[in-house]
Design a protein around this motif. Sequence first.
Motif, mmCIF file in Angstrom:
data_model
loop_
_atom_site.group_PDB
_atom_site.id
_atom_site.type_symbol
_atom_site.label_atom_id
_atom_site.label_comp_id
_atom_site.label_asym_id
_atom_site.label_seq_id
_atom_site.Cartn_x
_atom_site.Cartn_y
_atom_site.Cartn_z
ATOM 1 N N GLN A 3 -11.345 -2.154 20.122
ATOM 2 C CA GLN A 3 -12.231 -2.985 19.316
ATOM 3 C C GLN A 3 -12.865 -2.133 18.222
ATOM 4 O OE1 GLN A 3 -15.253 -4.937 21.556
ATOM 5 N NE2 GLN A 3 -15.881 -6.292 19.901
ATOM 6 N N VAL A 4 -13.047 -2.730 17.055
ATOM 7 C CA VAL A 4 -13.646 -2.018 15.930
ATOM 8 C C VAL A 4 -15.154 -1.891 16.111
ATOM 9 C CG1 VAL A 4 -13.962 -2.051 13.424
ATOM 10 C CG2 VAL A 4 -11.797 -2.751 14.402
ATOM 11 N N LYS A 5 -15.802 -2.867 16.765
ATOM 12 C CA LYS A 5 -17.249 -2.882 16.986
ATOM 13 C C LYS A 5 -18.004 -2.844 15.666
ATOM 14 C CE LYS A 5 -16.996 -0.649 21.519
ATOM 15 N NZ LYS A 5 -17.447 0.493 22.340
ATOM 16 N N GLY A 6 -17.770 -3.836 14.859
ATOM 17 C CA GLY A 6 -18.425 -3.929 13.574
ATOM 18 C C GLY A 6 -18.626 -5.378 13.179
ATOM 19 N N PRO A 7 -18.737 -5.646 11.882
ATOM 20 C CA PRO A 7 -18.872 -7.031 11.417
ATOM 21 C C PRO A 7 -17.683 -7.885 11.826
ATOM 22 C CG PRO A 7 -19.422 -5.479 9.671
ATOM 23 C CD PRO A 7 -18.846 -4.676 10.786
ATOM 24 N N ARG A 8 -17.905 -9.169 11.788
ATOM 25 C CA ARG A 8 -16.893 -10.110 12.258
ATOM 26 C C ARG A 8 -15.593 -9.975 11.468
ATOM 27 N NH1 ARG A 8 -19.968 -14.086 12.349
ATOM 28 N NH2 ARG A 8 -19.571 -14.968 10.286
ATOM 29 N N GLU A 9 -15.697 -9.807 10.148
ATOM 30 C CA GLU A 9 -14.481 -9.691 9.335
ATOM 31 C C GLU A 9 -13.687 -8.432 9.692
ATOM 32 O OE1 GLU A 9 -17.563 -11.916 6.927
ATOM 33 O OE2 GLU A 9 -17.469 -10.141 8.191
ATOM 34 N N LEU A 10 -14.403 -7.318 9.930
ATOM 35 C CA LEU A 10 -13.702 -6.077 10.278
ATOM 36 C C LEU A 10 -13.120 -6.158 11.683
ATOM 37 C CD1 LEU A 10 -16.080 -3.390 8.733
ATOM 38 C CD2 LEU A 10 -14.106 -4.520 7.721
ATOM 39 N N ASN A 11 -13.799 -6.843 12.603
ATOM 40 C CA ASN A 11 -13.221 -7.040 13.937
ATOM 41 C C ASN A 11 -11.927 -7.838 13.863
ATOM 42 O OD1 ASN A 11 -15.307 -5.658 15.136
ATOM 43 N ND2 ASN A 11 -16.510 -7.481 15.573
ATOM 44 N N GLU A 12 -11.939 -8.872 13.023
ATOM 45 C CA GLU A 12 -10.710 -9.658 12.862
ATOM 46 C C GLU A 12 -9.610 -8.818 12.219
ATOM 47 O OE1 GLU A 12 -11.872 -13.001 10.580
ATOM 48 O OE2 GLU A 12 -13.009 -13.969 12.212
ATOM 49 N N LEU A 13 -9.990 -7.959 11.262
ATOM 50 C CA LEU A 13 -8.990 -7.080 10.660
ATOM 51 C C LEU A 13 -8.433 -6.100 11.688
ATOM 52 C CD1 LEU A 13 -7.514 -6.129 8.139
ATOM 53 C CD2 LEU A 13 -9.469 -4.684 7.589
ATOM 54 N N GLY A 14 -9.301 -5.589 12.590
ATOM 55 C CA GLY A 14 -8.818 -4.707 13.653
ATOM 56 C C GLY A 14 -7.837 -5.418 14.575
ATOM 57 N N GLU A 15 -8.118 -6.683 14.895
ATOM 58 C CA GLU A 15 -7.187 -7.441 15.737
ATOM 59 C C GLU A 15 -5.840 -7.635 15.034
ATOM 60 O OE1 GLU A 15 -9.180 -11.045 16.600
ATOM 61 O OE2 GLU A 15 -10.717 -10.114 17.910
ATOM 62 N N ARG A 16 -5.890 -7.876 13.746
ATOM 63 C CA ARG A 16 -4.629 -8.018 12.998
ATOM 64 C C ARG A 16 -3.856 -6.701 12.956
ATOM 65 N NH1 ARG A 16 -4.139 -12.768 10.144
ATOM 66 N NH2 ARG A 16 -6.006 -14.085 10.101
ATOM 67 N N LEU A 17 -4.596 -5.572 12.871
ATOM 68 C CA LEU A 17 -3.925 -4.269 12.900
ATOM 69 C C LEU A 17 -3.278 -4.034 14.267
ATOM 70 C CD1 LEU A 17 -6.398 -1.974 10.943
ATOM 71 C CD2 LEU A 17 -4.164 -2.775 10.202
ATOM 72 N N HIS A 18 -3.947 -4.461 15.337
ATOM 73 C CA HIS A 18 -3.327 -4.357 16.662
ATOM 74 C C HIS A 18 -2.042 -5.184 16.714
ATOM 75 C CE1 HIS A 18 -5.900 -2.022 19.334
ATOM 76 N NE2 HIS A 18 -6.945 -2.457 18.640
ATOM 77 N N TRP A 19 -2.111 -6.397 16.170
ATOM 78 C CA TRP A 19 -0.913 -7.237 16.142
ATOM 79 C C TRP A 19 0.190 -6.583 15.311
ATOM 80 C CZ3 TRP A 19 1.260 -9.488 11.776
ATOM 81 C CH2 TRP A 19 2.332 -10.369 12.024
ATOM 82 N N LEU A 20 -0.208 -6.018 14.160
ATOM 83 C CA LEU A 20 0.785 -5.352 13.302
ATOM 84 C C LEU A 20 1.379 -4.137 13.995
ATOM 85 C CD1 LEU A 20 2.179 -5.052 10.545
ATOM 86 C CD2 LEU A 20 0.181 -3.773 9.759
ATOM 87 N N SER A 21 0.535 -3.371 14.720
ATOM 88 C CA SER A 21 1.050 -2.203 15.435
ATOM 89 C C SER A 21 2.061 -2.616 16.501
ATOM 90 C CB SER A 21 -0.114 -1.449 16.078
ATOM 91 O OG SER A 21 0.363 -0.375 16.852
ATOM 92 N N GLY A 22 1.751 -3.676 17.245
ATOM 93 C CA GLY A 22 2.703 -4.151 18.239
ATOM 94 C C GLY A 22 4.001 -4.642 17.618
ATOM 95 N N ARG A 23 3.847 -5.326 16.479
ATOM 96 C CA ARG A 23 5.042 -5.816 15.790
ATOM 97 C C ARG A 23 5.900 -4.665 15.276
ATOM 98 N NH1 ARG A 23 8.734 -9.720 15.783
ATOM 99 N NH2 ARG A 23 9.526 -10.190 13.683
ATOM 100 N N LEU A 24 5.276 -3.639 14.736
ATOM 101 C CA LEU A 24 6.025 -2.481 14.240
ATOM 102 C C LEU A 24 6.699 -1.730 15.382
ATOM 103 C CD1 LEU A 24 3.588 -1.086 11.508
ATOM 104 C CD2 LEU A 24 5.743 -2.303 11.157
ATOM 105 N N GLU A 25 5.980 -1.613 16.529
ATOM 106 C CA GLU A 25 6.599 -0.960 17.677
ATOM 107 C C GLU A 25 7.818 -1.741 18.151
ATOM 108 O OE1 GLU A 25 3.663 -0.527 20.639
ATOM 109 O OE2 GLU A 25 2.538 1.046 19.574
#
Length: 484
Positions: free
Chosen positions: A231-253
């Motif tokens: 978790q990014v532990k920040g504002p809502r927009e940055l938390n959502e961006l962190g979740e998208r980065l997790h999704w992107l990391s899984g997709r790239l893997e």
Amino acid sequence: MNRLTIRHLSTALWRPASLRQWVLTSFVIALIPLAVLLWQAHASLNGINDLAVHEAQDAVRNARQIENLDSLVVDIERALRQYDILRTEAARDTATAQLQNYSQELSTLCFGAAMTQPPESCAEQQRLLTELGDQFDQAQGAELNEWLRQLRWRQRQLNHHIWQNLNDRLAHQQDYVNSRQQRLNVQTVLLVLITLVLVFWASGRIAAPIRRLDRMIRAIGQNQAQPLPTQVKGPRELNELGERLHWLSGRLEQLESLRLALLRHASHELKTPLASMKEGCALLADGITGPLNQSQREVLRLLTGSTERLAQLTDQLLDYNQLLQQSDVERHTLNPEHLIQVTVQQHGLALRQRQLQVAIDCSLAELYTDPRLFQRILDNLLNNAQAYGAQGGRVLIRLRQHGGALQLDVANTGPSIPTDQRDALFAPFQRGQAPRFDAVRGTGLGLSVVSDCARLLGGTARFVDQADFDVCIRVQLPLKDSTE
């Protein structure tokens, strides 16, 4: 209010705030000390203003009372002298009235709110007035003049004490203003420091999740094995961006695993028909199926060359696939000069055919590194030098310690590489415009393998300029990871 509504309210309260709310909240918190400073300054100015107005009113009141007393002294002296001449009841009443007026004004001045401690001249003057009021009708000539002289002299003394009291109060007021000003200065410094601390805290609070996102992006770009923060532990927009980065990391893997699997299976599946093709070409070349004419031998030579070329490409793809899958680095202490000599001997036939002179300059007695990765770097750099170097040219292999790093330079004479094309050659399947002087056509993986091996060892690979040589590739490795 039902349980569902309470649950929605609690979820909304505990939900991370938006970036805009974070910024506004941080600004409000940072402005609190400034608001306190303004309030303190306003309170101090109001206190100083009230004190100045009060002191000014008291000073004007005292000045008027002194002026009235001076006038009453003149009136008393005139009334007493008239009574001394006329000796009438009206003159006596007038003198008595003037003395009573003076006594009242004196009491108001000496015992009023403006006078914190009445001077001794007030009591003496009051005593003199009492004596004068009781005995002025009996006094004559010189005795009356003596009383009037004492009255004037004590009035001047009283004036002096009053003005001295006003000066003391003015000095006290100045000290009070100075103390409030010093206190306000100290408060200003403290509150400004608190404001700076709050500003740095607020900026760090906003920048922390951004730095965490930056590390996540770098980890995804560098394909690191460490797991990403949950978790990014920040504002809502940055938390959502962190979740998208997790999704992107899984997709790239997932895509990377599919690519590696496809590369591995394709390379292995090609080996079996390649072996059959090589065996068939060898049988045809040996004449087992019958003699071949000149045209058939020419076709067989082309088939044999293409088969060998395809086999070499397959081996390079397998080697590159193995390098991509390697994540652990196993370091050992080795003799770098011996390793360089062994690598040069492996390329001895190709170097002799090209008539290349190899010079080795190794200033290290031992090296602590991964032998496979380091030898793979040497092998690809030396293969690149013999393939693109000029016929009968020179090759330099130099390993040294420079500053806080190790430098491996492999330089050769031959066609130089334009500066704008150098960085692109380290990408996979990228080949330069310079022609190869050996019989094998390059795949564009050699320098990419060098760059990946250097990255696994914690270093970098780049082109540098070397005197007396046209091309020089430098691999720089950190000393703390490569030597002891």
